[in-house]
Design a protein around this motif. Sequence first.
Motif, PDB file in Angstrom:
ATOM      1  N   PHE A 139       0.799  -1.242   0.000  1.00  0.00           N
ATOM      2  CA  PHE A 139       0.000   0.000   0.000  1.00  0.00           C
ATOM      3  C   PHE A 139       0.826   1.285   0.000  1.00  0.00           C
ATOM      4  N   SER A 140       1.604   1.513   1.089  1.00  0.00           N
ATOM      5  CA  SER A 140       2.233   2.832   1.266  1.00  0.00           C
ATOM      6  C   SER A 140       3.082   3.253   0.073  1.00  0.00           C
ATOM      7  N   ALA A 141       3.948   2.324  -0.403  1.00  0.00           N
ATOM      8  CA  ALA A 141       4.844   2.674  -1.503  1.00  0.00           C
ATOM      9  C   ALA A 141       4.063   2.983  -2.771  1.00  0.00           C
ATOM     10  N   LEU A 142       2.791   2.561  -2.819  1.00  0.00           N
ATOM     11  CA  LEU A 142       1.965   2.776  -4.007  1.00  0.00           C
ATOM     12  C   LEU A 142       1.082   4.017  -3.871  1.00  0.00           C
ATOM     13  N   ASN A 143       1.434   4.874  -2.913  1.00  0.00           N
ATOM     14  CA  ASN A 143       0.683   6.121  -2.736  1.00  0.00           C
ATOM     15  C   ASN A 143      -0.775   5.847  -2.361  1.00  0.00           C
ATOM     16  N   ILE A 144      -0.995   4.747  -1.640  1.00  0.00           N
ATOM     17  CA  ILE A 144      -2.343   4.463  -1.147  1.00  0.00           C
ATOM     18  C   ILE A 144      -2.376   4.883   0.318  1.00  0.00           C
ATOM     19  N   PRO A 145      -3.011   6.012   0.635  1.00  0.00           N
ATOM     20  CA  PRO A 145      -2.991   6.535   2.002  1.00  0.00           C
ATOM     21  C   PRO A 145      -3.785   5.662   2.976  1.00  0.00           C
ATOM     22  N   GLU A 146      -3.517   5.855   4.262  1.00  0.00           N
ATOM     23  CA  GLU A 146      -4.174   5.072   5.321  1.00  0.00           C
ATOM     24  C   GLU A 146      -5.692   5.055   5.175  1.00  0.00           C
ATOM     25  N   THR A 147      -6.250   6.111   4.633  1.00  0.00           N
ATOM     26  CA  THR A 147      -7.702   6.266   4.593  1.00  0.00           C
ATOM     27  C   THR A 147      -8.331   5.668   3.335  1.00  0.00           C
ATOM     28  N   HIS A 148      -7.487   5.125   2.437  1.00  0.00           N
ATOM     29  CA  HIS A 148      -8.026   4.609   1.170  1.00  0.00           C
ATOM     30  C   HIS A 148      -8.902   3.380   1.415  1.00  0.00           C
ATOM     31  N   PRO A 149     -10.056   3.288   0.712  1.00  0.00           N
ATOM     32  CA  PRO A 149     -10.967   2.152   0.943  1.00  0.00           C
ATOM     33  C   PRO A 149     -10.334   0.780   0.678  1.00  0.00           C
ATOM     34  N   ALA A 150      -9.312   0.720  -0.173  1.00  0.00           N
ATOM     35  CA  ALA A 150      -8.656  -0.563  -0.449  1.00  0.00           C
ATOM     36  C   ALA A 150      -8.025  -1.137   0.812  1.00  0.00           C
ATOM     37  N   ARG A 151      -7.777  -0.291   1.813  1.00  0.00           N
ATOM     38  CA  ARG A 151      -7.169  -0.777   3.057  1.00  0.00           C
ATOM     39  C   ARG A 151      -8.205  -1.259   4.062  1.00  0.00           C
ATOM     40  N   ALA A 152      -9.463  -0.983   3.790  1.00  0.00           N
ATOM     41  CA  ALA A 152     -10.500  -1.334   4.760  1.00  0.00           C
ATOM     42  C   ALA A 152     -10.502  -2.835   5.023  1.00  0.00           C
ATOM     43  N   MET A 153     -10.852  -3.241   6.217  1.00  0.00           N
ATOM     44  CA  MET A 153     -10.820  -4.640   6.627  1.00  0.00           C
ATOM     45  C   MET A 153     -11.612  -5.551   5.693  1.00  0.00           C
ATOM     46  N   HIS A 154     -12.697  -5.051   5.111  1.00  0.00           N
ATOM     47  CA  HIS A 154     -13.519  -5.935   4.302  1.00  0.00           C
ATOM     48  C   HIS A 154     -12.874  -6.302   2.966  1.00  0.00           C
ATOM     49  N   ASP A 155     -11.822  -5.643   2.578  1.00  0.00           N
ATOM     50  CA  ASP A 155     -11.155  -5.957   1.310  1.00  0.00           C
ATOM     51  C   ASP A 155      -9.889  -6.798   1.490  1.00  0.00           C
ATOM     52  N   THR A 156      -9.124  -6.451   2.509  1.00  0.00           N
ATOM     53  CA  THR A 156      -7.802  -7.052   2.678  1.00  0.00           C
ATOM     54  C   THR A 156      -7.830  -8.135   3.753  1.00  0.00           C
ATOM     55  N   PHE A 157      -7.164  -9.260   3.450  1.00  0.00           N
ATOM     56  CA  PHE A 157      -6.974 -10.298   4.464  1.00  0.00           C
ATOM     57  C   PHE A 157      -5.735  -9.946   5.286  1.00  0.00           C
ATOM     58  N   TYR A 158      -5.951  -9.582   6.552  1.00  0.00           N
ATOM     59  CA  TYR A 158      -4.816  -9.283   7.429  1.00  0.00           C
ATOM     60  C   TYR A 158      -4.488 -10.481   8.308  1.00  0.00           C
ATOM     61  N   PHE A 159      -3.214 -10.662   8.619  1.00  0.00           N
ATOM     62  CA  PHE A 159      -2.808 -11.669   9.601  1.00  0.00           C
ATOM     63  C   PHE A 159      -2.902 -11.033  10.992  1.00  0.00           C
ATOM     64  N   THR A 198      -3.465 -13.366  -6.137  1.00  0.00           N
ATOM     65  CA  THR A 198      -3.764 -12.202  -5.315  1.00  0.00           C
ATOM     66  C   THR A 198      -5.027 -12.502  -4.520  1.00  0.00           C
ATOM     67  N   TYR A 199      -5.258 -11.747  -3.447  1.00  0.00           N
ATOM     68  CA  TYR A 199      -6.333 -12.098  -2.500  1.00  0.00           C
ATOM     69  C   TYR A 199      -7.143 -10.878  -2.075  1.00  0.00           C
ATOM     70  N   ARG A 200      -8.454 -11.007  -2.122  1.00  0.00           N
ATOM     71  CA  ARG A 200      -9.333  -9.984  -1.558  1.00  0.00           C
ATOM     72  C   ARG A 200     -10.540 -10.652  -0.928  1.00  0.00           C
ATOM     73  N   SER A 201     -10.977 -10.095   0.178  1.00  0.00           N
ATOM     74  CA  SER A 201     -12.118 -10.672   0.888  1.00  0.00           C
ATOM     75  C   SER A 201     -13.397 -10.310   0.148  1.00  0.00           C
ATOM     76  N   ASP A 202     -13.665 -11.103  -0.882  1.00  0.00           N
ATOM     77  CA  ASP A 202     -14.751 -10.770  -1.797  1.00  0.00           C
ATOM     78  C   ASP A 202     -15.189 -12.079  -2.445  1.00  0.00           C
ATOM     79  N   SER A 203     -16.461 -12.417  -2.375  1.00  0.00           N
ATOM     80  CA  SER A 203     -16.889 -13.699  -2.941  1.00  0.00           C
ATOM     81  C   SER A 203     -18.334 -13.626  -3.425  1.00  0.00           C
ATOM     82  N   ASP A 204     -18.486 -13.649  -4.753  1.00  0.00           N
ATOM     83  CA  ASP A 204     -19.823 -13.744  -5.355  1.00  0.00           C
ATOM     84  C   ASP A 204     -19.672 -14.379  -6.737  1.00  0.00           C
ATOM     85  N   ALA A 205     -20.660 -14.227  -7.611  1.00  0.00           N
ATOM     86  CA  ALA A 205     -20.630 -14.917  -8.903  1.00  0.00           C
ATOM     87  C   ALA A 205     -19.435 -14.515  -9.761  1.00  0.00           C
TER      88      ALA A 205
END
Length: 358
Positions: A139-159, A198-205
Motif C-alpha cells: 500500500f504505502s509505496a503505491l501512494n495508497i494513504p491510510e484512509t483509502h478504501p482498499a485498506r478497509a478490513m472488508h477488502d484485505t486479508f490481514y494476519f 492475489t487475495y481480496r475478501s470478496d466472494s460472489d458470482a
Amino acid sequence: MDIDTLKTDLLDQIAAAASPEALEAVRVAAMGKSGSVTALLKTLGGMSPDDRQVRGPLLNGLREAVAGALSARKIALEAEALNARLASERLDMTLPVAAAVTGSIHPVSQVMDELAEIFADLGFAVATGPEIEDDCHNFSALNIPETHPARAMHDTFYFPQEPGSDKRMLLRTHTSPVQIRTMMTQAPPIRIIAPGRTYRSDSDATHTPMFHQVEGLVIDKGITLANLKWTLETFVKAFFEVDDVTLRLRPSYFPFTEPSVEVDVGCSWEGGRLKIGGTSSWLEILGSGMVHPRVIASCGLDPEVYQGFAFGCGIDRLAMLKYGMNDLRAFFDADLRWLKHHGFSAFDVPTLSGGVGA
Ligand code: 2NL
C-alpha cells in the motif's frame, strides 16, 4: 579319495555352481567345519614329520586351488547377476510420457504461459515475489494513504498482529508489490510483468477470494503514454490473435498512476457470442497509467529522471474471454470433468511462431 581326484571334483562343482547359494553350498561342503578339505587338513596333525613333509604342501595346494576357484566364481556370479539386473531394469526412452496423457494444464496456467511468451518478445522479464506482504510494499509505496478504501478490513486479508510488533502482515491484494520490490533493487531500464495469485475478501458470482493478476511495468527515461498504448495494442493483438483491434482509453483514477486510464477493447456480437474486433461494443479489460512520481520516488528513484507506465489486468477474466468459460467459480473447484474439458495438453506450449492461441 586321492587329492587330485578331490581337487578335480571340487573345481568341477565350483564351475557348475549357477547361483551364489549353490556356490556357498560347495564352499561349506569343502572348506566348512566338517568339509572334505578341512577333514584332510586335520589329518596333518596325526602324521609323522616325514609324511607331513610330503602331504603338507599337497594339501595346502589343494586348499589354495579350491579357495582361489571359489572367489573367482563368486566374482563371476556377481557380475552375471549385475548384468541381468541392468538388462531387466532398462528403460525404453522412446515410450510416450504417461503423465501428459492423463493430466492437463489449467487454463489459468496456460494464459500465464501465453502472457510470458508475448511479453518476452517485447523485452519483458517475468518477476515474482511473496504472496504474504507488508503494508509498505502493498500500500504505502503505491501512494495508497491510510484512509483509502482498499485498506478497509472488508477488502484485505490481514494476519493477526505479532505481539510486540507494530507491523501487520497481509495477503497481497495485487501483484504491484513485486514491481515495487523490483524498482527498489534493480536499476532502470526496467521491463517486467508480474503474474500471480492475489487475495481480496470478496466472494460472489464474479469474484473469488483468490484470483490471478498480471501487472506490467516499464521504467526508463522519456517513457510516455504513447509507449503504453502501443504496448497494450501489441499485447491485445497477440493474445486474442486478431489484427484489427481498437482500444479505447478512458480517463480514470488509481492512486499509483497519473494520469490513469481504463482500457476497453472493441468487440462485436456474432451469433450470440462476443467476438474481439469491431467497435459495436466495448469490453473493459485492464487498468493502466503513467507511474505516479510519488511511487517512483518512494522506490528511491528520481522522478525527474525516470518515468514509466504500468498496467494491471485480471488473468482469470482474460482466460474466460479467450476460451469461452462463463463461470469463474468453476476455475477453482478442481472438478476433474471441468479440467479435462477446459484443460490444455502439456505439449501445447504457447509460442509466437506456433500461435499462442487454442
Ligand atoms: C486494474 C488496474 C493497475 C497498476 C495496476 C502499478 C504498479 C506500480 C506502479 C504503478 Cl508498481 N502502477 N500498477 C497501474 C494501473 C492499474 O491495475 O484494474 N487491475 C486489475
